[in-house]
Design an enzyme around this catalytic site. Structure first.
Site, mmCIF file in Angstrom:
data_model
loop_
_atom_site.group_PDB
_atom_site.id
_atom_site.type_symbol
_atom_site.label_atom_id
_atom_site.label_comp_id
_atom_site.label_asym_id
_atom_site.label_seq_id
_atom_site.Cartn_x
_atom_site.Cartn_y
_atom_site.Cartn_z
ATOM 1 N N GLU A 126 13.957 -2.958 -7.406
ATOM 2 C CA GLU A 126 14.307 -1.937 -8.404
ATOM 3 C C GLU A 126 15.470 -1.050 -7.962
ATOM 4 O O GLU A 126 15.986 -0.267 -8.752
ATOM 5 C CB GLU A 126 13.092 -1.043 -8.698
ATOM 6 C CG GLU A 126 11.989 -1.714 -9.497
ATOM 7 C CD GLU A 126 10.955 -2.427 -8.629
ATOM 8 O OE1 GLU A 126 11.286 -2.789 -7.473
ATOM 9 O OE2 GLU A 126 9.827 -2.623 -9.108
ATOM 10 N N THR A 159 10.359 -8.876 -9.652
ATOM 11 C CA THR A 159 9.667 -8.396 -8.445
ATOM 12 C C THR A 159 8.670 -9.480 -8.025
ATOM 13 O O THR A 159 8.268 -10.307 -8.850
ATOM 14 C CB THR A 159 8.892 -7.094 -8.729
ATOM 15 O OG1 THR A 159 7.970 -7.370 -9.790
ATOM 16 C CG2 THR A 159 9.814 -5.981 -9.140
ATOM 17 N N TRP A 167 -5.462 9.355 6.774
ATOM 18 C CA TRP A 167 -4.699 8.120 6.584
ATOM 19 C C TRP A 167 -4.230 7.520 7.914
ATOM 20 O O TRP A 167 -3.786 8.245 8.807
ATOM 21 C CB TRP A 167 -3.466 8.384 5.722
ATOM 22 C CG TRP A 167 -3.792 8.711 4.305
ATOM 23 C CD1 TRP A 167 -3.711 9.932 3.704
ATOM 24 C CD2 TRP A 167 -4.256 7.818 3.293
ATOM 25 N NE1 TRP A 167 -4.092 9.852 2.388
ATOM 26 C CE2 TRP A 167 -4.441 8.560 2.105
ATOM 27 C CE3 TRP A 167 -4.550 6.447 3.273
ATOM 28 C CZ2 TRP A 167 -4.885 7.981 0.923
ATOM 29 C CZ3 TRP A 167 -5.001 5.874 2.085
ATOM 30 C CH2 TRP A 167 -5.158 6.641 0.931
ATOM 31 N N LYS A 189 -7.642 4.366 4.851
ATOM 32 C CA LYS A 189 -8.209 5.722 4.799
ATOM 33 C C LYS A 189 -9.516 5.764 5.585
ATOM 34 O O LYS A 189 -10.527 5.197 5.166
ATOM 35 C CB LYS A 189 -8.445 6.156 3.353
ATOM 36 C CG LYS A 189 -8.607 7.651 3.236
ATOM 37 C CD LYS A 189 -8.440 8.128 1.817
ATOM 38 C CE LYS A 189 -8.177 9.630 1.813
ATOM 39 N NZ LYS A 189 -8.031 10.150 0.468
HETATM 40 P P1 AMP Z 1 10.981 -6.137 -2.920
HETATM 41 O O1 AMP Z 1 11.136 -5.453 -4.206
HETATM 42 O O2 AMP Z 1 10.260 -7.434 -3.012
HETATM 43 O O3 AMP Z 1 12.271 -6.267 -2.210
HETATM 44 O O4 AMP Z 1 10.047 -5.230 -2.019
HETATM 45 C C1 AMP Z 1 10.310 -3.868 -1.814
HETATM 46 C C2 AMP Z 1 9.327 -3.294 -0.839
HETATM 47 O O5 AMP Z 1 9.515 -3.846 0.455
HETATM 48 C C3 AMP Z 1 9.476 -1.799 -0.632
HETATM 49 O O6 AMP Z 1 8.877 -1.059 -1.662
HETATM 50 C C4 AMP Z 1 8.798 -1.613 0.708
HETATM 51 O O7 AMP Z 1 7.396 -1.550 0.570
HETATM 52 C C5 AMP Z 1 9.146 -2.883 1.438
HETATM 53 N N1 AMP Z 1 10.266 -2.646 2.350
HETATM 54 C C6 AMP Z 1 11.566 -2.833 2.120
HETATM 55 N N2 AMP Z 1 12.291 -2.537 3.211
HETATM 56 C C7 AMP Z 1 11.412 -2.126 4.157
HETATM 57 C C8 AMP Z 1 11.533 -1.682 5.509
HETATM 58 N N3 AMP Z 1 12.698 -1.648 6.139
HETATM 59 N N4 AMP Z 1 10.397 -1.328 6.152
HETATM 60 C C9 AMP Z 1 9.194 -1.393 5.545
HETATM 61 N N5 AMP Z 1 9.021 -1.822 4.289
HETATM 62 C C10 AMP Z 1 10.113 -2.191 3.598
#
Ligand code: AMP
Length: 575
Positions: A353, A208, A464, A459
């Site tokens: 994940e 990650t 929110w 907040k």
């Molecule tokens: P990663 O594990 O680096 O791919 O990041 C995942 C995170 O990216 C998710 O938990 C979201 O917070 C964000 N994310 C993924 N797709 C979207 C989307 N279409 N719109 C907003 N946030 C997104």
């Protein structure tokens, strides 16, 4: 005690990455795989040739001490290209683990990740050799670097580095066991049968981004990878078929390029791999030249492509659909693809994940044309194989009415239940949910809408505010190219939003006078007020040159909050 049951009389075969490769080799041998190299040169291969070279690569790795079924981690530090694709197939198919490294991460993060994964061999794009040499000294486990090029190219690029900077040239040449890829695989025949491995065996590893704390390794299995690739290819997801030509802009170094390299092998479509050149002009040219029908990537990429399409006054000629995800995609960015160019836009959600694809926006038989044109403002419904729920702070399930918002929970065949190297006790018990840290609502048709990351919500006065909603609203102003909203401490309300804006420059002219900024701020707030509640409006707007992004293209709000920690809101603008 388990009751005896009537067993089905069907053959049992493990779901393996090698099966995808063998299928593509048998049924789609002549279908093209096109790569644009770091040098700009376009090279062509096919699924048939790629499969043979993958076998040569596996034999070469065996000769290097990577035993069949060993589970050893083999890393890549590379952009999207055919040699990277060979690694995508060869490494899992021989029972080792493909560990993709993100070259946009900080050195310290990469060193941590490589050591944590105990990578032994790293395959690297030649133009990234200086980057590799800066890492090499700190890496105990790594015993060999293989440059993804042939011997001539390697000699040429090392000479080039030496001319630029002698010490740099020398340190690149001194990388442990440095060899070019073609010489590495050349001695081997490519005649081998892939081993029958257990389908639960690990096949891929991706960390990650680690915006908070150390990066965590997500370890995919053959079973999860094959099921994810199958489901991702379905008509209501990527709608991939042998008639397609797919160009994944989403990098192969992050979350398996959304599974496209494996889905493409299942359906046998043409694959176009763009290398490191992903600016608007280069992308337009490649999409056009190679007749891409589908392309996938994060919103920032589409911002660039949209500008180029507007300059050309047309879309790349065969392009039918775009999948966007990975970060919030403002309607102001996605709508023009549909309205001006007739390209279908599908908005998806996922995370490392979740392999990563969790949901995608697609119309149903009952969706009206009007509703279909704005469906991508939400994040679609879960794929078969993934379940989603939203819960309040006490963990109680919330109604799926499109209004109630809570933390998004997921479970399914390709959702992680633990991190690589973590204690077994930390594993999510079977049947339980993975907590995503995202806040969402779910409507009556099971479409989700991501409101924000839990940590980015603002907040104010106990209520929110969604930073994504503020950014989307600001992007409706034609002068706003990009926007980021962050919450900052406020003596009365707890937190209030600050909006940072990158202006769209008109012919390079940007008026820096305060008066012009004030007028623009008022204009932006007026447009935002049409889409969000008045008390949500930011207390201040600051114009900036650019916004920081994480290694995976998301707005880096931690940096922004840090940067503006001491900012004091002007009192006269308090709502
Ligand atoms: P990663 O594990 O680096 O791919 O990041 C995942 C995170 O990216 C998710 O938990 C979201 O917070 C964000 N994310 C993924 N797709 C979207 C989307 N279409 N719109 C907003 N946030 C997104």
């Amino acid at each position: 005690m388990q009751k005896a049951f009537l067993s089905g009389l069907m053959m049992e075969q493990p779901l393996l990455v090698s099966e995808i490769l063998s299928h593509a080799q048998r049924c789609h041998a002549s279908t093209e795989i096109v790569s644009r190299l770091w040098s700009g040169e376009i090279v062509r291969t096919s699924w048939g040739e790629m499969a043979k070279r993958s076998a040569q690569l596996a034999q070469a790795l065996q000769a290097e001490g990577v035993d069949i079924g060993s589970g050893k981690r083999i890393a890549t530090l590379a952009w999207n290209g055919a040699r990277h694709l060979e690694l995508y197939y060869a490494v899992p198919s021989m029972g080792a683990v493909l560990h993709t490294l993100n070259p946009r991460l900080f050195h310290a993060q990469l060193i941590y990740i490589i050591q944590h994964a105990e990578d032994e061999i790293i395959f690297v794009d030649p133009h990234l050799l200086p980057f590799a040499s800066a890492l090499d000294r700190a890496l105990g486990s790594v015993k060999k670097w293989v440059a993804l090029c042939d011997a001539n190219e390697l000699t040429g690029i090392l000479a080039q580095f030496s001319v630029q900077n002698n010490a740099l040239g020398l340190s690149c040449a001194a990388l442990k066991g440095l060899q070019d890829y073609e010489s590495f695989i050349a001695p081997f025949s490519g005649e081998m049968s892939w081993p029958e491995l257990p389908e639960q065996m690990a096949c891929g590893l991706c960390y990650t981004s680690g915006t908070t704390g150390d990066p965590k390794g997500v370890l995919y299995s053959h079973r999860s990878t094959v099921l994810h690739a199958l489901a991702s290819a379905l008509p209501d997801v990527k709608n991939l078929s042998a008639r397609d030509a797919a160009l994944p802009v989403v990098p192969m170094f992050h979350v398996n390029a959304w599974g496209i390299p494996y889905s493409a092998g299942i359906v046998g479509c043409k694959l176009i791999l763009p290398g490191p050149r992903v600016d608007g002009d280069s992308l337009f040219e490649l999409l056009d030249l190679e007749g891409a029908t589908l392309t996938v990537g994060v919103p920032t990429i589409w911002m660039l492509l949209l500008e180029t399409m507007r300059q050309h006054g047309r879309k790349p000629f065969k392009l039918e659909r775009i999948s966007v995800g990975g970060a919030a995609c403002p309607p102001a960015l996605s709508d023009p693809f549909i309205q001006e160019f007739g390209i279908e836009v599908n908005h998806g959600w996922g995370m490392t994940e979740t392999s990563p694809v969790g949901s995608l926006s697609k119309p149903r038989n009952t969706t009206s044309t009007v509703a279909a044109s704005t469906l991508h403002h939400r994040h679609g419904r879960p794929l078969f194989g993934v379940q989603m729920e939203i819960v309040d702070e006490q963990g109680r399930a919330l109604p799926h009415d499109g209004k109630a918002t809570g933390e998004l929970l997921v479970k399914g065949h390709w959702v992680a239940n633990n991190y690589f190297g973590a204690h077994k006790e930390n594993a999510i018990p079977p049947g339980e949910w993975f907590h995503t840290g995202d806040v969402a609502n779910i409507d009556t048709e099971e479409n989700i809408q991501i409101i924000d990351r839990t940590k980015d919500m603002i907040k104010s006065g106990g209520e929110w505010i969604s930073s994504i909603a503020l950014e989307n609203a600001a992007m409706e102003h034609p002068e706003v190219q990009e926007a980021a909203a962050i919450g900052l401490p406020h003596p009365k309300w707890g937190e209030r939003p600050l909006l940072l804006v990158v202006r769209r420059e008109r012919g390079g002219e940007v008026d820096e006078s305060d008066q012009a900024n004030d007028v623009l701020t008022q204009g932006i707030l007026a447009i935002m007020a049409k889409n969000v509640a008045r008390w949500w409006l930011p207390n201040a707007v600051i114009f900036v040159q650019s916004l920081p992004r994480t290694a995976t293209g998301k707005l880096y709000k931690i940096t922004l909050r840090d940067q503006y920690r001491d900012f004091i809101f002007p009192p006269e603008q308090l709502p």
